[in-house]
Write an enzyme that holds these catalytic residues in place. Sequence first.
Site, short mmCIF file in Angstrom:
data_model
loop_
_atom_site.label_atom_id
_atom_site.label_comp_id
_atom_site.label_asym_id
_atom_site.label_seq_id
_atom_site.Cartn_x
_atom_site.Cartn_y
_atom_site.Cartn_z
N ARG A 184 0.86 -1.08 0.09
CA ARG A 184 -0.11 -0.27 0.05
C ARG A 184 1.00 1.38 -0.09
O ARG A 184 0.68 2.32 -0.35
CB ARG A 184 -0.93 0.25 0.92
N HIS B 126 0.54 3.87 -3.05
CA HIS B 126 0.18 5.98 -2.31
C HIS B 126 1.34 6.32 -2.13
O HIS B 126 1.13 7.72 -3.41
CB HIS B 126 0.52 5.35 -1.19
N TRP C 214 -10.69 -8.86 2.93
CA TRP C 214 -11.13 -9.38 1.60
C TRP C 214 -10.84 -10.96 0.97
O TRP C 214 -11.32 -11.32 -0.04
CB TRP C 214 -10.01 -8.62 -0.40
FE1 HIF Z 1 -6.04 -0.22 -1.18
N1 HIF Z 1 -7.20 0.20 -0.28
N2 HIF Z 1 -7.67 0.67 -2.69
N3 HIF Z 1 -4.73 -0.30 -3.61
N4 HIF Z 1 -4.86 -0.98 -0.61
C1 HIF Z 1 -7.05 0.45 1.62
C2 HIF Z 1 -5.96 -1.01 2.10
C3 HIF Z 1 -5.25 -1.46 1.12
C4 HIF Z 1 -8.48 1.90 -1.95
C5 HIF Z 1 -8.96 1.85 -0.76
C6 HIF Z 1 -8.07 1.07 0.07
C7 HIF Z 1 -5.48 -0.15 -4.56
C8 HIF Z 1 -6.38 0.44 -5.12
C9 HIF Z 1 -7.33 0.91 -3.88
C10 HIF Z 1 -4.12 -1.84 -0.83
C11 HIF Z 1 -3.11 -2.39 -2.25
C12 HIF Z 1 -3.48 -1.86 -3.08
C13 HIF Z 1 -7.76 0.57 2.67
C14 HIF Z 1 -8.16 0.35 3.61
C15 HIF Z 1 -8.83 0.90 1.63
C16 HIF Z 1 -9.87 2.37 1.70
C17 HIF Z 1 -6.70 0.97 4.38
C18 HIF Z 1 -6.84 0.51 6.04
O1 HIF Z 1 -7.94 1.07 6.75
O2 HIF Z 1 -6.10 0.10 6.59
C19 HIF Z 1 -9.52 1.87 -3.44
C20 HIF Z 1 -10.94 2.65 -3.37
C21 HIF Z 1 -8.55 1.88 -4.92
C22 HIF Z 1 -9.51 2.15 -6.10
C23 HIF Z 1 -10.02 1.76 -5.98
C24 HIF Z 1 -3.96 -0.65 -6.06
C25 HIF Z 1 -5.28 -1.45 -6.53
C26 HIF Z 1 -5.80 -3.18 -5.64
C27 HIF Z 1 -4.09 0.08 -6.40
C28 HIF Z 1 -3.47 -1.95 -4.71
O3 HIF Z 1 -2.54 -1.96 -4.96
C29 HIF Z 1 -2.86 -3.03 0.43
C30 HIF Z 1 -2.37 -3.84 -0.12
C31 HIF Z 1 -4.27 -2.84 1.08
C32 HIF Z 1 -3.64 -3.17 2.39
C33 HIF Z 1 -3.27 -2.28 3.36
C34 HIF Z 1 -2.97 -2.94 5.16
O4 HIF Z 1 -2.95 -2.62 5.88
O5 HIF Z 1 -2.98 -4.18 4.61
#
Ligand code: HIF
Length: 288
Positions: A47, A51, A190
């Site tokens: 993540r 970001h 998920w």
């Molecule tokens: Fe995420 N994402 N993501 N994301 N994400 C969260 C957590 C992770 C979006 C929202 C969230 C991508 C796209 C989008 C990861 C990787 C990727 C969380 C929760 C939210 C809300 C954060 C928290 O509460 O800790 C949205 C709106 C996206 C666009 C549709 C990417 C594609 C899937 C680009 C991507 O690589 C990962 C890994 C996490 C888990 C982080 C963790 O701490 O476990």
Amino acid sequence: YLNGESAPAGPFVPTKEDYQKVYDAIAQRLANETDYDDGSYGPVLVRLAWHASGTYDKMTGTGGSNGATMRFAPESDHGANAGLKHARDFLEPIKAQFPWITYSDLWTLAGAAAIQELGGPVIPWRPGREDKDVAACTPDGRLPDASKNQDHIRAIFGRMGFDDREMVALSGAHALGRAHTDRSGYEGPWDFSPTVFTNDYFKLLVDEKWSQRKWNGPAQFTDKTTSTLMMLPTDIALIKDKVFRKHVDRYAKDQDAFFKEFSDVYVKLLELGVPFKTEERFVFKASE
Ligand code: HIF
């Protein structure tokens, strides 16, 4: 040079082997630090890399992983970046051990390493990012908002230069990790193996029945079978939209296609807006 004196040292130019050492140190630290979340820092590293990169705007050429400006407020305080301090802090001992690597190379290399170490595809990686100062911080609002629909997904990822197929391929990274109420407000993983990279995200999107969770938190979806899993509104948008859905179905059926297409698009994500001086990408050897 007489008397065993060595030649004056020139600037240190790291080789592929030096970057493999950084990879190995990250992998070792991932294996040691299991007392966090579901047992791995891997997901939060993925993540962080995303970001750092996903602020890119192709029209102005601003943002992207070059710069590592999330080290500074205001970017570190942007709501979307809540919780990423865990990932940045995890990497500090690695930076101390290899002071020659830039934060922006380190964060992206760590994302690639985490995907490989968690059983995902190889992510070829290139060095060449330079850290910038606080003035290069991107404005708030460039990262996606999970409460929105497919139009928002297309607007945000289109701004970075991705097409529909690439947007769906990327989305499979939500096989990893979970949402935290104290970070985003959402809650839950998920899938059932949040520390293993699989195509389960797509399988579950297709096979499960998802309904709105009844709770006081923000609108999110839960699975009918166990009520322990979570999908964000933006995740559900991928099965509501006909064009996105075609790719979701394809990746649900074909893990190899997903791994291949994910690798290509994650490489592209980590390289957005970076003025590389070299063509060659390194393929790192994963730990045993
Ligand atoms: Fe995420 N994402 N993501 N994301 N994400 C969260 C957590 C992770 C979006 C929202 C969230 C991508 C796209 C989008 C990861 C990787 C990727 C969380 C929760 C939210 C809300 C954060 C928290 O509460 O800790 C949205 C709106 C996206 C666009 C549709 C990417 C594609 C899937 C680009 C991507 O690589 C990962 C890994 C996490 C888990 C982080 C963790 O701490 O476990």
